[in-house]
Scaffold this motif. Sequence first.
Motif, short mmCIF file in Angstrom:
data_model
loop_
_atom_site.label_atom_id
_atom_site.label_comp_id
_atom_site.label_asym_id
_atom_site.label_seq_id
_atom_site.Cartn_x
_atom_site.Cartn_y
_atom_site.Cartn_z
N LEU A 60 0.85 -1.10 0.03
CA LEU A 60 -0.24 0.38 0.12
C LEU A 60 0.49 1.28 -0.16
O LEU A 60 1.52 1.65 0.82
CB LEU A 60 -0.90 0.03 0.98
CG LEU A 60 -2.05 1.65 1.31
CD1 LEU A 60 -3.10 1.57 0.18
CD2 LEU A 60 -2.47 0.91 2.86
N LEU A 73 -6.50 -0.68 5.51
CA LEU A 73 -6.28 -1.66 4.79
C LEU A 73 -7.20 -2.01 3.43
O LEU A 73 -7.72 -2.91 3.55
CB LEU A 73 -4.98 -3.04 5.18
CG LEU A 73 -4.94 -2.64 6.15
CD1 LEU A 73 -3.58 -3.92 6.81
CD2 LEU A 73 -3.21 -1.36 4.97
N VAL A 78 -6.26 -9.68 6.53
CA VAL A 78 -4.53 -9.60 6.80
C VAL A 78 -4.51 -10.35 7.09
O VAL A 78 -4.57 -10.57 8.57
CB VAL A 78 -4.94 -7.74 6.65
CG1 VAL A 78 -3.60 -7.21 7.29
CG2 VAL A 78 -5.15 -6.99 5.69
#
Length: 189
Positions: A60, A73, A78
């Motif tokens: 990112l 995110l 994740v």
Amino acid sequence: MTATRVIEPVVEPVTLTEMKAHLRLTGTVEDAFLEQLIASARAQVEQETRRALITQSWRLYLDGWPLGRVVQLPVAPVQGISQILVFDEDGVPHALSEGDWRLDKSTSPARIRVKPGAGLPSSAVMSIEIDFTAGYGTAASDVPADLRQSVRLLAAHWFEYREAGTELAMASMPHGLDRLLAANRVRLL
């Protein structure tokens, strides 16, 4: 904010054997084509739901910290954070220590809270990089059944209607696919 996949998944959420059973195929003539369809269907399902089905690495890029220093995110689920780099005015990367941030996986999408004063980025564009791992696991069996069914439905649809310009291929999607995808879509705030 820009996110890019750095490392593709090693396996697909649906095996060739499972796909052939779904289509009731016994020969091997279409195997390479089916593998391409499975990979494309997985990518489409991931894009539509903002989920990583099989373990994969992402990066990112941020221009700066968002308000409150909380970073959402863009891909779920994740598994963990590999590193957070902040680039100074000279473009030199500085890694934040794990004590400078905290990963909150209790929300979907997951988020990172960065301590005040930690990792002050420069005014340069894309001065922050966050490397993270996302996905349900390394095996097809780790992926929830409804997402695996979405991949099978989409790959089977593309297999049956491979002629790009046909009316049925253009006007329809597999029955129930939209509901399966909607139920699994990660909402971005």
